[in-house]
Design a protein around this motif. Sequence first.
Motif, short mmCIF file in Angstrom:
data_model
loop_
_atom_site.label_atom_id
_atom_site.label_comp_id
_atom_site.label_asym_id
_atom_site.label_seq_id
_atom_site.Cartn_x
_atom_site.Cartn_y
_atom_site.Cartn_z
N ASP A 1 0.86 -1.18 0.00
CA ASP A 1 0.00 0.00 0.00
C ASP A 1 0.89 1.23 0.00
N ILE A 2 0.44 2.27 -0.67
CA ILE A 2 1.24 3.51 -0.72
C ILE A 2 1.10 4.31 0.57
N VAL B 1 5.51 -0.48 1.80
CA VAL B 1 4.91 0.84 1.59
C VAL B 1 5.51 1.40 0.30
N GLU B 2 4.84 1.12 -0.80
CA GLU B 2 5.28 1.55 -2.13
C GLU B 2 4.05 1.66 -3.04
N ASP B 3 4.23 2.26 -4.20
CA ASP B 3 3.19 2.18 -5.22
C ASP B 3 3.29 0.82 -5.90
N TYR B 4 2.25 0.47 -6.65
CA TYR B 4 2.21 -0.86 -7.27
C TYR B 4 3.39 -1.09 -8.20
N ALA B 5 3.71 -0.09 -9.02
CA ALA B 5 4.77 -0.26 -10.01
C ALA B 5 6.10 -0.60 -9.35
N THR B 6 6.44 0.12 -8.28
CA THR B 6 7.70 -0.13 -7.58
C THR B 6 7.70 -1.51 -6.94
N ALA B 7 6.57 -1.88 -6.32
CA ALA B 7 6.47 -3.19 -5.67
C ALA B 7 6.63 -4.32 -6.69
#
Length: 315
Positions: free
Chosen positions: A105-106, A131-137
């Motif tokens: 989750d961001i 704790v990241e955006d989807y693209a980074t995860a």
Amino acid sequence: MPHSDFATHVAQGLGQLPKTLSSMYFYDDVGSQLFQQIMGLPEYYPTRTEYAILQEQSAAIVAALRPEAGPFSLVELGAGDGLKTKLLLRELLRQQADFTYAPVDISAGAMSGLAAALRQELPTLRLDPVVEDYATALQQLPTRPGSKAVLFLGSNIGNFGPAERLAFLRQLAAPLAPADRLLIGFDLQKDPRRIRAAYDDAQGITAAFNLNLLRRINRELEADFDLRYWQHYTDYNPLAGAVRSFLVSTRAQQVQINKLGRSFDFAAWEVIHTENSYKFTRPQIEEMAREAGLRVAAVFQDTAGDFADVVLAKM
């Protein structure tokens, strides 16, 4: 002073024709509370239907997701309160599976709340919050040891338009190895009246949820939207399989947004498009999967055929 992402989005969305605002900004604290109410409404079938699928078929779903041997990561995009996912987590723990749960989750606040609840309810669970955006995860996914199972529940895939949806599915597929799995929730096409009612309930909670976006702009960007002159409207096109939600200006008016340093004119009955929610057929899901380089490995549905949790694998 530089604009926040929200301010930039509002400036761009209201500065074009037709005017738009993204549903991603529905979920401030008030919006999140209203959506919790929506999920309990008699008209709103998706949440309880998917919950029933996961509750009744958890053992079979887990069998379709987990690798034959070795440790794996269960990565969830947009875990929320984890209500539905806990059904799968409990089944995996019951089977003594060797896995780590990595909710993504961001929002650091949302993640800390979920992590605290899971540590209390499932103390033996190996937890790795991200704790990241989807693209980074997703970019980080190949660095995780062992196999991976990625969850994207709740029919959120339906909020993407066709081109965005295909791009997102390809993004999901890219880091997957042949043994990895992807579980996505799809709301299925059904009686058009039932679908429309789910997005325009008799109590007006969905209307309040949509209108809260204007309250948020008033509060955060110092705007003067007068909600007496706005209303919620939704329609469903069964040919396109798309629910569309709008905010409708009931009179000609001008709105000042102080933090943007500008005003916006609205004609009488002009709309702001706020959300799409697409509904699917089984052949459409299979075709989308193929275009993204995926294949359907398993499908889990309720008996009425309202909703499907689909396990996908790389082709």
